[in-house]
Scaffold this motif. Structure first.
Motif, PDB file in Angstrom:
ATOM      1  N   GLY A  74     148.460  55.813 104.622  1.00 30.32           N
ATOM      2  CA  GLY A  74     147.512  56.653 105.342  1.00 30.32           C
ATOM      3  C   GLY A  74     146.156  55.985 105.475  1.00 30.32           C
ATOM      4  N   ALA A  75     145.665  55.380 104.385  1.00 29.54           N
ATOM      5  CA  ALA A  75     144.378  54.673 104.435  1.00 29.54           C
ATOM      6  C   ALA A  75     144.451  53.478 105.372  1.00 29.54           C
ATOM      7  CB  ALA A  75     143.980  54.223 103.033  1.00 29.54           C
ATOM      8  N   LEU A  76     145.587  52.776 105.345  1.00 29.74           N
ATOM      9  CA  LEU A  76     145.763  51.620 106.223  1.00 29.74           C
ATOM     10  C   LEU A  76     145.783  52.031 107.690  1.00 29.74           C
ATOM     11  CD1 LEU A  76     146.399  48.634 106.745  1.00 29.74           C
ATOM     12  CD2 LEU A  76     148.812  49.167 106.337  1.00 29.74           C
ATOM     13  N   LEU A  77     146.553  53.069 108.011  1.00 32.88           N
ATOM     14  CA  LEU A  77     146.643  53.518 109.400  1.00 32.88           C
ATOM     15  C   LEU A  77     145.300  54.034 109.902  1.00 32.88           C
ATOM     16  CD1 LEU A  77     150.131  55.293 109.408  1.00 32.88           C
ATOM     17  CD2 LEU A  77     149.536  53.057 110.377  1.00 32.88           C
ATOM     18  N   THR A  78     144.534  54.665 109.026  1.00 38.72           N
ATOM     19  CA  THR A  78     143.195  55.107 109.413  1.00 38.72           C
ATOM     20  C   THR A  78     142.330  53.922 109.813  1.00 38.72           C
ATOM     21  OG1 THR A  78     143.316  57.017 107.932  1.00 38.72           O
ATOM     22  CG2 THR A  78     141.121  56.300 108.621  1.00 38.72           C
ATOM     23  N   THR A  79     142.396  52.859 109.027  1.00 38.85           N
ATOM     24  CA  THR A  79     141.636  51.649 109.345  1.00 38.85           C
ATOM     25  C   THR A  79     142.097  51.030 110.655  1.00 38.85           C
ATOM     26  OG1 THR A  79     141.250  51.199 106.995  1.00 38.85           O
ATOM     27  CG2 THR A  79     141.049  49.343 108.513  1.00 38.85           C
ATOM     28  N   LEU A  80     143.400  50.951 110.849  1.00 35.87           N
ATOM     29  CA  LEU A  80     143.935  50.352 112.067  1.00 35.87           C
ATOM     30  C   LEU A  80     143.589  51.166 113.308  1.00 35.87           C
ATOM     31  CD1 LEU A  80     147.502  49.294 110.825  1.00 35.87           C
ATOM     32  CD2 LEU A  80     145.476  47.850 111.086  1.00 35.87           C
ATOM     33  N   ALA A  81     143.377  52.458 113.133  1.00 36.89           N
ATOM     34  CA  ALA A  81     143.085  53.324 114.284  1.00 36.89           C
ATOM     35  C   ALA A  81     141.649  53.205 114.760  1.00 36.89           C
ATOM     36  CB  ALA A  81     143.385  54.781 113.916  1.00 36.89           C
ATOM     37  N   MET A  82     140.739  52.719 113.924  1.00 35.65           N
ATOM     38  CA  MET A  82     139.318  52.756 114.248  1.00 35.65           C
ATOM     39  C   MET A  82     138.951  52.007 115.531  1.00 35.65           C
ATOM     40  SD  MET A  82     137.778  54.858 112.472  1.00 35.65           S
ATOM     41  CE  MET A  82     138.418  55.935 111.177  1.00 35.65           C
ATOM     42  N   PRO A  83     139.436  50.791 115.769  1.00 37.06           N
ATOM     43  CA  PRO A  83     139.052  50.131 117.029  1.00 37.06           C
ATOM     44  C   PRO A  83     139.567  50.861 118.265  1.00 37.06           C
ATOM     45  CG  PRO A  83     140.717  48.847 115.863  1.00 37.06           C
ATOM     46  CD  PRO A  83     140.224  49.888 114.912  1.00 37.06           C
ATOM     47  N   GLU A 120     131.037  49.809 120.800  1.00 36.43           N
ATOM     48  CA  GLU A 120     132.395  49.627 120.274  1.00 36.43           C
ATOM     49  C   GLU A 120     132.378  48.721 119.055  1.00 36.43           C
ATOM     50  OE1 GLU A 120     134.595  50.032 124.646  1.00 36.43           O
ATOM     51  OE2 GLU A 120     134.547  48.112 123.586  1.00 36.43           O
ATOM     52  N   PHE A 121     131.569  47.644 119.128  1.00 35.81           N
ATOM     53  CA  PHE A 121     131.472  46.733 117.984  1.00 35.81           C
ATOM     54  C   PHE A 121     130.842  47.445 116.798  1.00 35.81           C
ATOM     55  CE2 PHE A 121     129.421  43.603 115.304  1.00 35.81           C
ATOM     56  CZ  PHE A 121     130.397  42.619 115.193  1.00 35.81           C
ATOM     57  N   TRP A 122     129.748  48.167 117.036  1.00 34.52           N
ATOM     58  CA  TRP A 122     129.080  48.878 115.940  1.00 34.52           C
ATOM     59  C   TRP A 122     130.038  49.863 115.277  1.00 34.52           C
ATOM     60  CZ3 TRP A 122     128.414  54.242 116.088  1.00 34.52           C
ATOM     61  CH2 TRP A 122     127.762  54.777 114.978  1.00 34.52           C
ATOM     62  N   PHE A 123     130.741  50.659 116.075  1.00 34.68           N
ATOM     63  CA  PHE A 123     131.638  51.660 115.514  1.00 34.68           C
ATOM     64  C   PHE A 123     132.753  50.992 114.710  1.00 34.68           C
ATOM     65  CE2 PHE A 123     135.178  54.550 115.333  1.00 34.68           C
ATOM     66  CZ  PHE A 123     134.611  55.809 115.213  1.00 34.68           C
ATOM     67  N   SER A 124     133.313  49.913 115.198  1.00 40.83           N
ATOM     68  CA  SER A 124     134.441  49.259 114.542  1.00 40.83           C
ATOM     69  C   SER A 124     134.030  48.479 113.303  1.00 40.83           C
ATOM     70  CB  SER A 124     135.138  48.303 115.517  1.00 40.83           C
ATOM     71  OG  SER A 124     135.572  48.968 116.666  1.00 40.83           O
ATOM     72  N   TYR A 125     132.798  47.950 113.304  1.00 41.70           N
ATOM     73  CA  TYR A 125     132.427  46.986 112.267  1.00 41.70           C
ATOM     74  C   TYR A 125     131.329  47.482 111.324  1.00 41.70           C
ATOM     75  CZ  TYR A 125     131.592  42.385 110.201  1.00 41.70           C
ATOM     76  OH  TYR A 125     131.474  41.341 109.333  1.00 41.70           O
ATOM     77  N   ASN A 126     130.297  48.112 111.859  1.00 42.64           N
ATOM     78  CA  ASN A 126     129.142  48.479 111.041  1.00 42.64           C
ATOM     79  C   ASN A 126     129.140  49.925 110.562  1.00 42.64           C
ATOM     80  OD1 ASN A 126     127.685  46.546 113.478  1.00 42.64           O
ATOM     81  ND2 ASN A 126     127.461  45.911 111.351  1.00 42.64           N
ATOM     82  N   PHE A 127     129.799  50.799 111.249  1.00 41.77           N
ATOM     83  CA  PHE A 127     129.731  52.240 110.982  1.00 41.77           C
ATOM     84  C   PHE A 127     130.399  52.562 109.649  1.00 41.77           C
ATOM     85  CE2 PHE A 127     131.135  56.681 112.519  1.00 41.77           C
ATOM     86  CZ  PHE A 127     129.965  57.254 112.032  1.00 41.77           C
TER      87      PHE A 127
END
Length: 379
Positions: free
Chosen positions: A173-182, A204-211
């Motif tokens: 579940g934690a992995l799929l959550t991470t994979l879904a972010m981009p 998009e970069f901020w949300f995927s990487y810094n948020f």
């Protein structure tokens, strides 16, 4: 009948690996940031920039997974949120204040509100890259860590309540959550303005990487993996095998476009390295990353991570100006920059981080109360 394996309280291999991840961040900045690079040969410069283009992303994902793993592994039943927050504060904030002040002075100042956001480590919540990566540019990740620390005592209760039979589901579940972010970033974030070269929206970069919320899945994944190892549900994957997987998959990561290539592509190999290092340590088969030298380097890795920008971003223009050099000389200068960064990190560690953490991380013991002496003789 075989006796059960006794689980160690400390996992030195994970400490040793932190140093090499920090060096990966240094090389990422040294090779990929145009104002810092010192290579005259443009072809060599482009090749090195391409090869190092995912080092920083891999290192940060590794750090986030590792952070969740180590904090969960070392959690004590008698700990309280207040005690935990105190230890974390005096562990991370002194180095942050010193390097923040140094970068602010060398930078020649910054808008007061930007400097304050950086000082308070909340800059990553602002969807502007010039804010998230301002003053000491690496502390955007510390902004995420502070968010993780704030939630950790409460997340720990949830992770500890996961039934043993459901732990791998929790990790998935934690992995799929991470994979879904981009994918969520692409669907929900504005597609303009774009970052030159990588041709991706700054939002998009901020949300995927810094948020911070988008990076929480990596931290939780590390927490669940710690429980999986404690419950002896680990894979029999040697550390060298996990490092080979990381090395081979790295070349595949280079081809993954941003925003999918800044976290999603790195999380599985990074998690495997954390898992393999921990289980290798338990079996007592690790030698290199758990050696005294590797652990010493790992102990100064936080100071190295926090201070290397001083050498790269301000040492380079101060001593070298904008000059470029032949490839052998340029490689030597990069090696020198790594060495100077290690030296600066060691000084920061022995003068700021270690003495403050030792003095203030734990409350002073209460003074012993005097017990009145009662004479046994008669009056």
């Amino acid at each position: 009948m075989t006796s059960p394996v006794r689980l160690p309280e400390r996992l030195p291999s994970l400490t040793g690996l932190r140093f090499f991840a920090a060096v990966g961040v240094i090389l990422f900045h040294a090779f990929t940031v145009p104002p810092i690079t010192v290579f005259r040969d443009e072809k060599v410069n482009l090749i090195l920039a391409f090869l190092a283009s995912k080092m920083g992303f891999v290192a940060l994902t590794f750090f986030f997974v590792l952070s969740g793993f180590v904090l969960t592994w070392s959690a004590r039943d008698d700990d309280t949120p207040r005690m935990f927050y105190r230890r974390r504060f005096f562990r991370i904030y002194p180095n942050h204040v010193v390097t923040w002040a140094a970068c602010l002075i060398l930078l020649g100042g910054a808008p007061a509100w930007v400097a304050l956001l950086n000082l308070l480590l909340v800059q990553s919540w602002v969807p502007r890259l010039e804010v998230a990566s301002s003053v000491n540019i690496v502390t955007w990740s510390l902004s995420c860590e502070v968010f993780f620390y704030a939630l950790f005592p409460f997340l720990l209760r949830g992770v500890q309540r996961i039934p043993r039979s459901k732990l791998w589901y929790g990790a998935m579940g934690a992995l799929l959550t991470t994979l879904a972010m981009p994918f969520i970033a692409v669907l929900t974030m504005p597609d303009h303005p774009t970052i030159p070269v990588v041709n991706v929206s700054t939002y998009e970069f901020w949300f995927s990487y810094n948020f911070p919320i988008a990076r929480l899945g990596e931290f939780v994944l590390g927490m669940v993996l710690a429980r999986i190892v404690r419950e002896r549900m680990w894979f029999r994957l040697p550390l060298w095998g996990a490092l080979v997987i990381l090395g081979v998959s790295y070349f595949g990561m280079l081809a993954v476009p941003i925003p999918y290539g800044v976290v999603a592509a790195e999380v599985v190999p990074s998690a495997l390295v954390v898992l393999a290092a921990a289980t290798t340590e338990i079996r007592g088969t690790n030698r290199f990353f758990g050696s005294r030298l590797s652990v010493w380097l790992g102990n100064i890795s936080y100071a190295l991570f926090m201070s290397h920008a001083i050498v790269l971003y301000w040492g380079r223009p101060f001593f070298l100006g904008d000059r470029k050099f032949s490839t052998p000389v340029a490689l030597g200068l990069v090696a020198l920059a790594v060495g100077l960064s290690v030296l600066l990190a060691w000084l920061l560690y022995i003068t700021v981080e270690r003495p403050i953490a030792r003095r203030w991380s734990h409350p002073a013991p209460a003074p012993a109360r005097a017990v009145p002496v009662v004479s046994s003789s008669g009056a």
